[in-house]
Design a protein around this motif. Structure first.
Motif, PDB file in Angstrom:
ATOM      1  N   PRO A  67      70.454  -5.988  58.795  1.00 14.19           N
ATOM      2  CA  PRO A  67      69.143  -5.291  59.259  1.00 14.19           C
ATOM      3  C   PRO A  67      69.177  -4.399  60.155  1.00 14.19           C
ATOM      4  O   PRO A  67      69.656  -4.439  61.361  1.00 14.19           O
ATOM      5  CB  PRO A  67      68.391  -6.658  59.366  1.00 14.19           C
ATOM      6  CG  PRO A  67      69.376  -7.936  59.088  1.00 14.19           C
ATOM      7  CD  PRO A  67      70.768  -7.268  58.965  1.00 14.19           C
ATOM      8  N   GLY A  68      68.438  -3.242  59.954  1.00  8.38           N
ATOM      9  CA  GLY A  68      68.251  -2.342  61.079  1.00  8.38           C
ATOM     10  C   GLY A  68      69.206  -1.087  60.950  1.00  8.38           C
ATOM     11  O   GLY A  68      69.056  -0.008  61.577  1.00  8.38           O
ATOM     12  N   ALA A  69      70.354  -1.309  60.160  1.00  8.92           N
ATOM     13  CA  ALA A  69      71.326  -0.246  60.236  1.00  8.92           C
ATOM     14  C   ALA A  69      71.295   0.320  58.439  1.00  8.92           C
ATOM     15  O   ALA A  69      70.767  -0.282  57.684  1.00  8.92           O
ATOM     16  CB  ALA A  69      72.791  -0.878  60.331  1.00  8.92           C
ATOM     17  N   THR A  70      71.548   1.490  58.737  1.00 10.12           N
ATOM     18  CA  THR A  70      71.733   2.521  57.530  1.00 10.12           C
ATOM     19  C   THR A  70      73.049   2.777  57.169  1.00 10.12           C
ATOM     20  O   THR A  70      73.808   2.734  58.036  1.00 10.12           O
ATOM     21  CB  THR A  70      70.743   3.486  57.518  1.00 10.12           C
ATOM     22  OG1 THR A  70      71.540   4.335  58.592  1.00 10.12           O
ATOM     23  CG2 THR A  70      69.375   3.209  57.866  1.00 10.12           C
ATOM     24  N   ALA A  71      73.579   2.559  55.653  1.00  9.84           N
ATOM     25  CA  ALA A  71      74.649   3.038  55.461  1.00  9.84           C
ATOM     26  C   ALA A  71      74.584   4.252  54.421  1.00  9.84           C
ATOM     27  O   ALA A  71      73.856   4.057  53.337  1.00  9.84           O
ATOM     28  CB  ALA A  71      75.316   1.812  54.719  1.00  9.84           C
TER      29      ALA A  71
END
Length: 198
Positions: free
Chosen positions: A63-67
C-alpha cells in the motif's frame, strides 16, 4: 462363493478416516502418552493431489507504493528478450585545471600599515594607515610628502573595495583601488595619479 477384494476407493476412504481419527487422537490433551498401535503400520501413504490448476502471478505492490510494468518480474515461463551487450567505454579523465593565481588578501585589514606613496610628479613620501579608530574612520598620517593635499591626511576608510584618504574636516584627499598588492588612484582636488606600494 469366493470373497472379492475391496475396491480401491473403499480402501482409500477407510485410510482417510483412520488418518483423521489418528490425528485427532494425537492432538488431544493426552498427546505424548499414547503409544502408536499396530494400526499405524497399516495406514497407507496417500500423496496430496491438487484440486485445480496452479497459476502464478507477481505480488501487488505494498500500500502506498506504485509499480510500473517495467518494475514487475516477468511471469514464470515467459520468454525474456535480452538486449545484446554493448562494450563499456571508460570515461575520459577530466582535463587538469590550470592553477589559479595566488589570492591577494583584500579588505580593510589588508591595507593597514605603512605605504610608499608616489604622485604624478614622481615625488614620494610615507603614508601610514592605522587600525586605530578615529570617530567613524581610522587614523592615518603622512610624512615627507611635498604634495600639500597628501601631507594633510589624518584619517582613512575602506568602502566598496576603495581606500579613501581624508584631511581634517572630512575632505577626501585621494581615492585608491586595491589591486595586486598595491593601491592605485588619484588625488581628489587635482585629479593627478597617485600610487602606493609597500
Amino acid at each position: 462363493m469366493p470373497r472379492s477384494l475391496p475396491s480401491t476407493a473403499a480402501v482409500l476412504a477407510l485410510a482417510a478416516s483412520l488418518g483423521a481419527c489418528a490425528s485427532q487422537r494425537l492432538e488431544g490433551p493426552t498427546r505424548g502418552r499414547i503409544a502408536p498401535g499396530p494400526q499405524a503400520a497399516l495406514e497407507p501413504v496417500v500423496p496430496a493431489m491438487p484440486s485445480g490448476p496452479v497459476t502464478s502471478e507477481p505480488l501487488a505492490p505494498p500500500p502506498g507504493a506504485t509499480a510500473a510494468p517495467a518494475d514487475l518480474p516477468p511471469p514464470v515461463g515467459a520468454t525474456v528478450a535480452v538486449a545484446p551487450s554493448t562494450p563499456v567505454i571508460a570515461p575520459e579523465a577530466p582535463p587538469v585545471a590550470p592553477t589559479p593565481p595566488p589570492v591577494v588578501a583584500g579588505g580593510r585589514s589588508s591595507v593597514v600599515g605603512t605605504w610608499n606613496a608616489k604622485d604624478a610628479t614622481g615625488a614620494s613620501c610615507k603614508v601610514s594607515l592605522s587600525s586605530a579608530p578615529a570617530l567613524d574612520l581610522y587614523k592615518a598620517s603622512a610624512s615627507g610628502c611635498p604634495n600639500k593635499d597628501l601631507s594633510k591626511v589624518t584619517a582613512w576608510d575602506y568602502r566598496d573595495g576603495e581606500v579613501y584618504l581624508y584631511q581634517p574636516g572630512g575632505t577626501v584627499a585621494a581615492r585608491l583601488r586595491q589591486g595586486g598588492g598595491a593601491l592605485d588612484g588619484a588625488l581628489s582636488k587635482s585629479g593627478a595619479s597617485l600610487a602606493m606600494v609597500r
